[in-house]
Design an enzyme around this catalytic site. Structure first.
Site, PDB file in Angstrom:
ATOM      1  N   LYS A 183       0.861  -1.194   0.000  1.00 43.29           N
ATOM      2  CA  LYS A 183       0.000   0.000   0.000  1.00 43.29           C
ATOM      3  C   LYS A 183       0.891   1.237   0.000  1.00 43.29           C
ATOM      4  CE  LYS A 183      -1.846   2.478   3.303  1.00 43.29           C
ATOM      5  NZ  LYS A 183      -1.719   3.800   2.636  1.00 43.29           N
ATOM      6  N   GLU A 259      10.531   1.192   9.789  1.00 43.90           N
ATOM      7  CA  GLU A 259      11.443   2.321   9.536  1.00 43.90           C
ATOM      8  C   GLU A 259      10.670   3.584   9.850  1.00 43.90           C
ATOM      9  OE1 GLU A 259      14.496   2.059   8.891  1.00 43.90           O
ATOM     10  OE2 GLU A 259      14.632  -0.046   8.321  1.00 43.90           O
ATOM     11  N   CYS A 293      13.295  11.303   6.301  1.00 38.88           N
ATOM     12  CA  CYS A 293      13.397  10.734   7.660  1.00 38.88           C
ATOM     13  C   CYS A 293      14.742  11.074   8.277  1.00 38.88           C
ATOM     14  CB  CYS A 293      13.186   9.233   7.605  1.00 38.88           C
ATOM     15  SG  CYS A 293      14.268   8.405   6.444  1.00 38.88           S
ATOM     16  N   GLU A 390       9.397  15.613  15.642  1.00 42.90           N
ATOM     17  CA  GLU A 390       9.841  15.520  14.250  1.00 42.90           C
ATOM     18  C   GLU A 390       8.952  16.478  13.465  1.00 42.90           C
ATOM     19  OE1 GLU A 390       8.748  12.139  11.739  1.00 42.90           O
ATOM     20  OE2 GLU A 390      10.772  12.135  10.921  1.00 42.90           O
TER      21      GLU A 390
HETATM   22  P1  NAD Z   1       2.550   8.127   7.928  1.00 47.58           P
HETATM   23  O1  NAD Z   1       2.954   7.264   9.070  1.00 47.58           O
HETATM   24  O2  NAD Z   1       1.461   9.105   8.133  1.00 47.58           O
HETATM   25  O3  NAD Z   1       2.072   7.192   6.717  1.00 47.58           O
HETATM   26  C1  NAD Z   1       2.944   6.219   6.152  1.00 47.58           C
HETATM   27  C2  NAD Z   1       2.105   5.140   5.510  1.00 47.58           C
HETATM   28  O4  NAD Z   1       1.439   4.427   6.534  1.00 47.58           O
HETATM   29  C3  NAD Z   1       1.011   5.653   4.588  1.00 47.58           C
HETATM   30  O5  NAD Z   1       0.890   4.756   3.507  1.00 47.58           O
HETATM   31  C4  NAD Z   1      -0.227   5.618   5.470  1.00 47.58           C
HETATM   32  O6  NAD Z   1      -1.434   5.498   4.758  1.00 47.58           O
HETATM   33  C5  NAD Z   1       0.047   4.379   6.296  1.00 47.58           C
HETATM   34  N1  NAD Z   1      -0.596   4.312   7.601  1.00 47.58           N
HETATM   35  C6  NAD Z   1      -0.899   5.324   8.450  1.00 47.58           C
HETATM   36  N2  NAD Z   1      -1.451   4.833   9.573  1.00 47.58           N
HETATM   37  C7  NAD Z   1      -1.477   3.479   9.436  1.00 47.58           C
HETATM   38  C8  NAD Z   1      -1.938   2.407  10.259  1.00 47.58           C
HETATM   39  N3  NAD Z   1      -2.486   2.613  11.455  1.00 47.58           N
HETATM   40  N4  NAD Z   1      -1.811   1.126   9.810  1.00 47.58           N
HETATM   41  C9  NAD Z   1      -1.259   0.895   8.611  1.00 47.58           C
HETATM   42  N5  NAD Z   1      -0.818   1.865   7.777  1.00 47.58           N
HETATM   43  C10 NAD Z   1      -0.928   3.136   8.190  1.00 47.58           C
HETATM   44  O7  NAD Z   1       3.870   8.812   7.381  1.00 47.58           O
HETATM   45  P2  NAD Z   1       4.038   9.817   6.157  1.00 47.58           P
HETATM   46  O8  NAD Z   1       3.539  11.145   6.574  1.00 47.58           O
HETATM   47  O9  NAD Z   1       3.517   9.204   4.908  1.00 47.58           O
HETATM   48  O10 NAD Z   1       5.639   9.847   6.011  1.00 47.58           O
HETATM   49  C11 NAD Z   1       6.442  10.611   6.816  1.00 47.58           C
HETATM   50  C12 NAD Z   1       7.003   9.798   7.952  1.00 47.58           C
HETATM   51  O11 NAD Z   1       7.723   8.675   7.438  1.00 47.58           O
HETATM   52  C13 NAD Z   1       8.011  10.578   8.779  1.00 47.58           C
HETATM   53  O12 NAD Z   1       7.799  10.305  10.138  1.00 47.58           O
HETATM   54  C14 NAD Z   1       9.355  10.017   8.307  1.00 47.58           C
HETATM   55  O13 NAD Z   1      10.396  10.160   9.230  1.00 47.58           O
HETATM   56  C15 NAD Z   1       9.014   8.593   8.047  1.00 47.58           C
HETATM   57  N6  NAD Z   1       9.988   7.975   7.142  1.00 47.58           N
HETATM   58  C16 NAD Z   1      10.909   7.107   7.655  1.00 47.58           C
HETATM   59  C17 NAD Z   1      11.887   6.547   6.827  1.00 47.58           C
HETATM   60  C18 NAD Z   1      12.939   5.605   7.373  1.00 47.58           C
HETATM   61  O14 NAD Z   1      13.641   4.980   6.599  1.00 47.58           O
HETATM   62  N7  NAD Z   1      13.082   5.507   8.690  1.00 47.58           N
HETATM   63  C19 NAD Z   1      11.887   6.858   5.461  1.00 47.58           C
HETATM   64  C20 NAD Z   1      10.928   7.748   4.966  1.00 47.58           C
HETATM   65  C21 NAD Z   1       9.967   8.294   5.816  1.00 47.58           C
END
Ligand code: NAD
Length: 487
Positions: A183, A259, A293, A390
């Site tokens: 997804k 991650e 991130c 963050e």
């Molecule tokens: P987010 O957590 O809002 O969403 C990420 C994904 O998870 C989306 O596809 C979303 O629809 C899904 N999601 C949200 N809640 C969920 C749940 N309860 N169950 C299953 N899926 C769910 O994050 P975002 O705003 O899309 O991305 C930014 C975040 O991602 C930042 O915190 C960033 O640090 C992190 N990030 C981490 C890395 C890494 O390698 N550590 C890399 C890129 C981004």
């Protein structure tokens, strides 16, 4: 050919990609373009029944193609063909990525897309080289650790580097012999759908890659809680990671790679090359407007070097020029959504109210779309929201130190430990402090990822569990059984 394009005339793939076909679906979640704020599409939401269909398709495809049991070199060859087609289709892929995301099209073809193709080849190479091990036992026995694919892996990716994040999940899972139900973020689904279509063209058996669109609550939960999904790989916020752990604990325990978020420090000593440090620090927080991130969002500088360093960073921050992601000359990215831009502004306001001083930026940009000015906030204490949270935007905090101990105390974040940067010309100090820093990646006299895909990435503390990239990512996609044969 210019990479620039008209966002209104782009043909957007829409629906779910199941069993090698795009399945039409009604749009539900309104989508707005970050570069101009225009409402331009609506993302469908796969319900539990549709996720179930995708998982069943993946199971059947695994069985019929024998993907996990064929000569591993066949998997390697298919993945190489996929990487080749991704390179050939890089312009289309880049445009589909740029239209919905914050990635400027000019940074994609030779950047994110090229790196993604390279990483697929990197993972492919493990397919026929890493496997089971014979282990030392007494002569009366034969002991081995036998590894095998999990079966169907569930993957969930964020919006900030859509193609690359999808490849981090799909590459190692497929190389290791699994099928995937993925997804993408509901804000940036198009490039991931096209990536799956290209896999189909490359001859990766239909049904091994299934893309279901939707939000976290409906589609995400259906994936992480599905009984036939044997492992979950997630990249996103710590908040969502925590919700996923909870759902997995409730619905049936399974391994997961998480991650998550970061609040990474960049520590600059007075003996560092200050110009070089300034360039690295400024780039890490302005690149993708800080929406990475590993963005180095906390500058921690030795007091005597602070004036020169701040001056050089502020100069760089003040010269960024906003531009839409579909213009090939644009360098500086918009924020992903109006809501997120407002959140950034609220955190800055709360920090200033709490005594922080804004040295530059701190406000929206006079441009269409959701642009925010690169911002430097000084004199913040550890409890300030600018330090604690963050922000995921172009906001750098500034703290100064007198000695190593103070630098280490400031660098240690209570909840995050994704990455850290260290700038010094003293080699002993670099090694000494690298040992002490509590983060999954440490960069010394540089900041940001290179193309050394062998270096795994992942967080300490609440920045995550497990690793993407490196050998670790391949092995995380296989389970092992210990075998002891009595001779
Ligand atoms: P987010 O957590 O809002 O969403 C990420 C994904 O998870 C989306 O596809 C979303 O629809 C899904 N999601 C949200 N809640 C969920 C749940 N309860 N169950 C299953 N899926 C769910 O994050 P975002 O705003 O899309 O991305 C930014 C975040 O991602 C930042 O915190 C960033 O640090 C992190 N990030 C981490 C890395 C890494 O390698 N550590 C890399 C890129 C981004």
């Amino acid at each position: 050919m210019s990479l620039s394009f008209d966002p209104d005339s782009l043909d957007l793939p829409m629906g779910h990609f199941i069993g090698g076909k795009l399945v039409a679906a009604e749009g539900v979640i309104p989508m707005h373009r970050p570069s101009d704020g225009k409402a331009y599409a609506a993302c469908p939401v796969a319900d539990a029944a549709l996720v179930d269909q995708a998982v069943a398709t993946a199971k059947t495809a695994l069985k019929e193609s024998n993907w996990g049991g064929i000569r591993p070199r066949e998997r390697l060859k298919a993945l190489h063909r996929w990487a080749d087609i991704i390179e050939q289709e890089a312009v289309t892929l880049a445009r589909l990525e740029a239209v919905s995301s914050t990635r400027p099209v000019g940074q994609l073809v030779d950047g994110d897309i090229a790196v993604s193709a390279e990483q697929i080849r990197f993972f492919a190479e493990f397919a026929d080289k890493e496997g089971s091990d014979l282990v030392p036992t007494d002569n009366g026995s034969l002991g081995m650790v036998m590894t095998e694919p999990y079966g169907v892996v569930g993957a969930i990716t964020p919006w900030n580097f859509p193609v690359n994040m999808a490849v981090w999940k799909l590459g190692p899972a497929l190389a290791a012999g699994n099928a995937v139900v993925l997804k993408p973020s509901e804000m940036t689904p198009f490039s991931t759908l096209y990536l799956a279509e290209l896999a189909d063209r490359a001859g990766i058996p239909a049904g091994l890659i299934n893309i279901v669109l939707g939000d976290g609550m409906t589609t995400g939960n259906a994936i992480t809680g599905h009984p036939d999904i044997a492992k979950v790989s997630f990249t996103g916020s710590t908040r969502a990671g925590s919700a996923i752990m909870e759902n997995i604990a409730r619905t049936g325990i399974k391994p997961m790679t998480l991650e998550l978020g970061g609040k990474s420090p960049q520590i600059v000593f007075a003996d560092a090359d200050i110009d070089r440090a300034a360039a690295a620090v400024a780039l890490s927080i302005t690149s993708n407007a800080g929406q990475a991130c590993v963005a180095g969002s906390r500058l921690i500088v030795e007091k005597s070097a602070a004036p020169a360093l701040i001056d050089a960073i502020v100069r760089r921050m003040q010269t960024v020029v906003p531009g839409p992601t579909w213009d090939a000359t644009s360098q500086y990215s918009p924020i992903i959504s109006e809501k997120q831009r407002q959140r950034i502004d609220d955190i800055i306001a709360a920090s200033i109210a709490g005594g922080a001083e804004c040295l530059t930026g701190g406000g929206v940009m006079d441009a269409p779309g959701y642009f925010y000015r690169p911002t430097l906030v000084a004199a913040v204490d550890q409890a300030s929201p600018a330090i604690a949270e963050e922000i995921f935007g172009p906001v750098l905090t500034l703290q100064t130190f007198e000695d190593e101990e103070e630098a280490m105390a400031l660098a240690d974040h209570p909840s995050y430990g994704l990455a850290a940067g260290l700038f010094t010309s003293d080699l002993s100090r670099a090694i000494r402090l690298t040992r002490r820093l509590q983060a999954g990646t440490i960069w010394v006299n540089r900041y940001g990822r290179s193309r050394d895909h062998i270096l795994p990435t992942g967080g300490y503390k609440q920045s995550g569990i497990g690793k993407d990239l490196g050998r670790e990512a391949f092995h995380a996609n296989r389970k092992s059984k210990s075998v002891l044969i009595s001779l």
